[in-house]
Motif scaffolding. Sequence first.
Motif, mmCIF file in Angstrom:
data_model
loop_
_atom_site.group_PDB
_atom_site.id
_atom_site.type_symbol
_atom_site.label_atom_id
_atom_site.label_comp_id
_atom_site.label_asym_id
_atom_site.label_seq_id
_atom_site.Cartn_x
_atom_site.Cartn_y
_atom_site.Cartn_z
ATOM 1 N N GLY A 210 0.762 -1.243 0.000
ATOM 2 C CA GLY A 210 0.000 0.000 0.000
ATOM 3 C C GLY A 210 0.786 1.282 0.000
ATOM 4 N N ASP A 211 2.089 1.233 -0.273
ATOM 5 C CA ASP A 211 2.901 2.452 -0.266
ATOM 6 C C ASP A 211 2.864 3.106 -1.649
ATOM 7 N N SER A 212 2.205 4.252 -1.751
ATOM 8 C CA SER A 212 2.070 4.938 -3.043
ATOM 9 C C SER A 212 3.396 5.509 -3.534
ATOM 10 N N SER A 213 4.306 5.839 -2.615
ATOM 11 C CA SER A 213 5.619 6.338 -3.037
ATOM 12 C C SER A 213 6.374 5.258 -3.798
ATOM 13 N N ALA A 214 6.196 4.008 -3.377
ATOM 14 C CA ALA A 214 6.839 2.904 -4.076
ATOM 15 C C ALA A 214 6.250 2.756 -5.477
ATOM 16 N N GLU A 215 4.948 2.946 -5.597
ATOM 17 C CA GLU A 215 4.305 2.879 -6.909
ATOM 18 C C GLU A 215 4.885 3.942 -7.842
ATOM 19 N N ASN A 216 5.105 5.121 -7.314
ATOM 20 C CA ASN A 216 5.696 6.199 -8.113
ATOM 21 C C ASN A 216 7.117 5.856 -8.545
ATOM 22 N N GLN A 217 7.889 5.251 -7.631
ATOM 23 C CA GLN A 217 9.261 4.876 -7.963
ATOM 24 C C GLN A 217 9.295 3.807 -9.050
ATOM 25 N N ILE A 218 8.352 2.879 -9.002
ATOM 26 C CA ILE A 218 8.287 1.840 -10.038
ATOM 27 C C ILE A 218 8.006 2.498 -11.393
ATOM 28 N N GLY A 219 7.128 3.497 -11.398
ATOM 29 C CA GLY A 219 6.870 4.239 -12.621
ATOM 30 C C GLY A 219 8.133 4.869 -13.174
ATOM 31 N N GLN A 220 8.940 5.451 -12.283
ATOM 32 C CA GLN A 220 10.196 6.069 -12.720
ATOM 33 C C GLN A 220 11.163 5.033 -13.290
ATOM 34 N N ILE A 221 11.186 3.855 -12.668
ATOM 35 C CA ILE A 221 12.078 2.799 -13.143
ATOM 36 C C ILE A 221 11.750 2.434 -14.585
ATOM 37 N N TYR A 222 10.459 2.266 -14.876
ATOM 38 C CA TYR A 222 10.071 1.879 -16.237
ATOM 39 C C TYR A 222 10.169 3.042 -17.216
ATOM 40 N N GLU A 223 9.948 4.250 -16.737
ATOM 41 C CA GLU A 223 10.076 5.414 -17.619
ATOM 42 C C GLU A 223 11.523 5.627 -18.047
ATOM 43 N N ASN A 224 12.447 5.429 -17.092
ATOM 44 C CA ASN A 224 13.853 5.711 -17.365
ATOM 45 C C ASN A 224 14.662 4.487 -17.780
ATOM 46 N N GLY A 225 14.059 3.294 -17.697
ATOM 47 C CA GLY A 225 14.785 2.095 -18.091
ATOM 48 C C GLY A 225 15.904 1.733 -17.139
ATOM 49 N N TRP A 226 15.662 1.901 -15.837
ATOM 50 C CA TRP A 226 16.684 1.565 -14.835
ATOM 51 C C TRP A 226 16.633 0.070 -14.543
ATOM 52 N N GLY A 227 17.461 -0.685 -15.254
ATOM 53 C CA GLY A 227 17.514 -2.129 -15.046
ATOM 54 C C GLY A 227 16.440 -2.895 -15.774
ATOM 55 N N VAL A 228 15.584 -2.188 -16.477
ATOM 56 C CA VAL A 228 14.515 -2.820 -17.277
ATOM 57 C C VAL A 228 14.418 -2.070 -18.601
ATOM 58 N N PRO A 229 13.814 -2.688 -19.611
ATOM 59 C CA PRO A 229 13.591 -1.947 -20.863
ATOM 60 C C PRO A 229 12.628 -0.782 -20.621
ATOM 61 N N VAL A 230 12.849 0.332 -21.295
ATOM 62 C CA VAL A 230 11.927 1.461 -21.179
ATOM 63 C C VAL A 230 10.533 0.990 -21.601
ATOM 64 N N ASP A 231 9.556 1.310 -20.757
ATOM 65 C CA ASP A 231 8.176 0.876 -21.028
ATOM 66 C C ASP A 231 7.242 1.971 -20.537
ATOM 67 N N ASP A 232 6.906 2.889 -21.435
ATOM 68 C CA ASP A 232 6.094 4.038 -21.061
ATOM 69 C C ASP A 232 4.693 3.628 -20.586
ATOM 70 N N THR B 151 0.956 3.253 -15.987
ATOM 71 C CA THR B 151 0.098 2.436 -15.124
ATOM 72 C C THR B 151 0.461 2.617 -13.662
ATOM 73 N N TRP B 152 1.760 2.591 -13.380
ATOM 74 C CA TRP B 152 2.201 2.739 -11.986
ATOM 75 C C TRP B 152 2.022 4.168 -11.493
ATOM 76 N N TYR B 153 2.267 5.145 -12.348
ATOM 77 C CA TYR B 153 2.031 6.547 -11.950
ATOM 78 C C TYR B 153 0.563 6.755 -11.605
ATOM 79 N N LYS B 154 -0.323 6.130 -12.383
ATOM 80 C CA LYS B 154 -1.752 6.277 -12.133
ATOM 81 C C LYS B 154 -2.142 5.654 -10.807
ATOM 82 N N LYS B 155 -1.557 4.493 -10.513
ATOM 83 C CA LYS B 155 -1.824 3.853 -9.225
ATOM 84 C C LYS B 155 -1.407 4.774 -8.073
ATOM 85 N N ALA B 156 -0.232 5.385 -8.230
ATOM 86 C CA ALA B 156 0.256 6.282 -7.174
ATOM 87 C C ALA B 156 -0.647 7.498 -7.034
#
Length: 211
Positions: free
Chosen positions: A176-198, A203-208
């Motif tokens: 239930g931590d919305s800050s974590a949801e926002n961070q996951i969004g940043q990870i996929y937006e910036n491709g940090w360790g994963v392929p960029v996936d806007d 989806t994660w930004y919206k959840k947050a």
Amino acid sequence: KSYESILSGYDPSRINAVILLTDGHNDDGDTSDDVDQQTGLINEIRQGSTGEESKPVRVFTIGYGSDADMAALKSISEASNAAAYNATDYSRAMSLLRPLADAGNAKAQNYVGLMFDFGRGVVVDKTAAFGWYKQAAENGDASGEYNLGFDYQAGEGTTQDYAQALQWFLKSAANGDSSAENQIGQIYENGWGVPVDDATAVTWYKKAADA
């Protein structure tokens, strides 16, 4: 809810305690019933602490910010034979939190981590902060999971590891931590360790945002 959770899982062989950290703001937006809520909580704590079948749960309160009502926090803590602390008195706060953290209290472990992370009453020690966050996270504390994920992402107190960061952010988000949801969004937006996936990022930004 935290008090009720500890009460339902009461273990006489362990320290049964709740740490209430508050800035004094009323989350439900209704101040008209504050006194009734406080009185009800105090009565519930007192009832649980007396009698042959008592299940005493100590409620330690820590107030921070100018809006924190230390008198009210003191009355809640004293009902459970605990103590109230002003967070600006970091040495006293640490004297309370450290024994609880050593005993396995996940919330206390996260707070001790924060104190080492930002030098609150102690010398800044990022490695120590990481260690306490790790203990808190492994004990299921959502904030600890978030802070551990952030340390892995930033490489603070440990080696940078994006895979570990994502893993712990996902666990924190599931708790239930919305800050974590926002961070996951940043990870996929910036491709940090994963392929960029806007799309996944959105989806994660919206959840947050909806939290």
